[in-house]
Write an enzyme that holds these catalytic residues in place. Structure first.
Site, PDB file in Angstrom:
ATOM      1  CD  GLU A  66      -1.752  -2.456   1.211  1.00 22.91           C
ATOM      2  OE1 GLU A  66      -2.458  -3.338   0.663  1.00 22.91           O
ATOM      3  OE2 GLU A  66      -0.716  -2.714   1.578  1.00 22.91           O
ATOM      4  CG  HIS A 135      -9.344  -8.084   6.462  1.00 23.90           C
ATOM      5  ND1 HIS A 135      -8.604  -8.783   7.557  1.00 23.90           N
ATOM      6  CD2 HIS A 135      -8.388  -8.055   5.182  1.00 23.90           C
ATOM      7  CE1 HIS A 135      -7.474  -9.360   6.896  1.00 23.90           C
ATOM      8  NE2 HIS A 135      -7.475  -9.052   5.811  1.00 23.90           N
TER       9      HIS A 135
END
Length: 334
Positions: A66, A135
């Site tokens: 990321e 998540h």
């Protein structure tokens, strides 16, 4: 007003894809990057078919990093491209915050407007999928604390298309928050490729006169369910949806509170330090304070990581009945 003949039913997922597709056709500087967004079509299927139409030069599968995704987007944006990034789960933006917060959000200011950073960060967020603590987070409050960023969160397919197109055209970094439980929801979406929604607006989703509710994402749908239930008892709830969380459009909220005298602010994100607290503070600081007839109620996620267990997961975030009981409390009906 747009005619229904100029619209078609589609899912929230497909509306985002349509908006991105239209912008990529209109502007060759728009590129799309992220993990598994090419051949696989994205973790939630948003980018299916884009690789076949636009090719590997514009649909870029990235390594599992990321930091690399956001850093590449910031660099590409400052050199004239308009990158759209997909962070597979909003939770993972933690790994890209340095490039976003210290570079992307600051450059336009630091260089006196000579450098623009037109990039979009797509962030699938929220609970309900059984994906557990790492998540399922809603971290929008973090992003709303950073001058230089814009934070939007559409709640319907039409809003999703209009805001993704506006975000791509904006010359600033836009964090585009998509609640994962909305992907399969269906609604009418305008087909006009110039259809956009202005960033920086709060809208009235449902008019009423007795209580004001401010909510977004899946929490908005639960508020609407509660309002429909309360209709049967003669209680008219007004619901406002802050499509842009930062910068926040407070005018419609203040006007509604002046009308109803009662306010509930709700979001799935953890209640402590959430966007709801900022909304409450601004209402209290405004002329609406003198019209309040009861203490403001904040509904938010519990101060716990999102559980894996389905029943505990649901218990950790506001549900329809929380809104119903909140309205009863404000109107002294409990």
């Amino acid at each position: 007003m747009m005619k229904t003949s100029d619209m078609t039913k589609m899912t929230y997922r497909d509306a985002i894809r349509l908006g991105i597709t239209e912008e990529m056709r209109l502007d060759r500087d728009v590129i799309f990057l992220g993990e598994d967004i090419g051949v696989y079509g994205g973790a939630f299927g948003v980018s299916k078919g884009l690789l076949e139409e636009f090719g590997e030069e514009r649909i870029l599968d990235t390594p599992i990093s990321e930091g690399a995704i956001v850093g590449t987007a910031v660099g590409a944006a400052t050199t004239g491209l308009r990158p759209v990034c997909e962070i597979m789960f909003m939770d993972f933006i933690t790994l890209g915050l340095d490039a976003l917060v210290n570079q992307g959000a600051k450059m336009r200011y630091m260089f006196g407007g000579q450098s623009q950073v037109p990039m979009v960060l797509r962030l699938p967020a929220g609970s309900g999928t059984g994906a557990a603590a790492q998540h399922s987070q809603s971290l929008e409050a973090w992003l709303c604390h950073v001058p230089g960023l814009k934070v939007v969160t559409p709640s319907t397919p039409a809003q999703a298309k209009g805001l993704i197109k506006a975000a791509i055209r904006d010359n600033n970094p836009v964090c585009f928050i998509e609640h994962k439980m909305l992907y399969d929801t269906v609604g009418l979406v305008p087909l006009d490729d110039e259809y956009t929604l202005e960033i920086g607006k709060t809208i009235v989703e449902r008019p009423g006169k007795d209580v004001t509710i401010v909510a977004y994402g899946t929490t908005l749908a639960k508020a609407i369910e509660a309002a429909e239930f309360l209709d049967e008892e003669g209680i008219r709830v007004e619901i406002l949806n802050p499509l842009t969380l930062y910068p926040m459009d407070m005018k419609p909220i203040i006007e509604s509170v002046i009308k109803t005298g009662c306010l509930i602010v709700a979001h799935e994100a953890v209640k402590t330090g959430g966007v709801g607290g900022e909304i409450v503070a601004r209402v209290v600081e405004s002329e609406a304070f003198d019209y309040l007839t009861a203490p403001i109620i904040r509904l938010g996620g519990l101060d716990v990581p999102i559980p894996f267990n389905q029943e505990l997961e649901a218990a950790a975030v506001p549900q329809r009945n929380d809104f119903v009981h909140g309205v009863y409390r404000l109107l002294n009906r409990e």
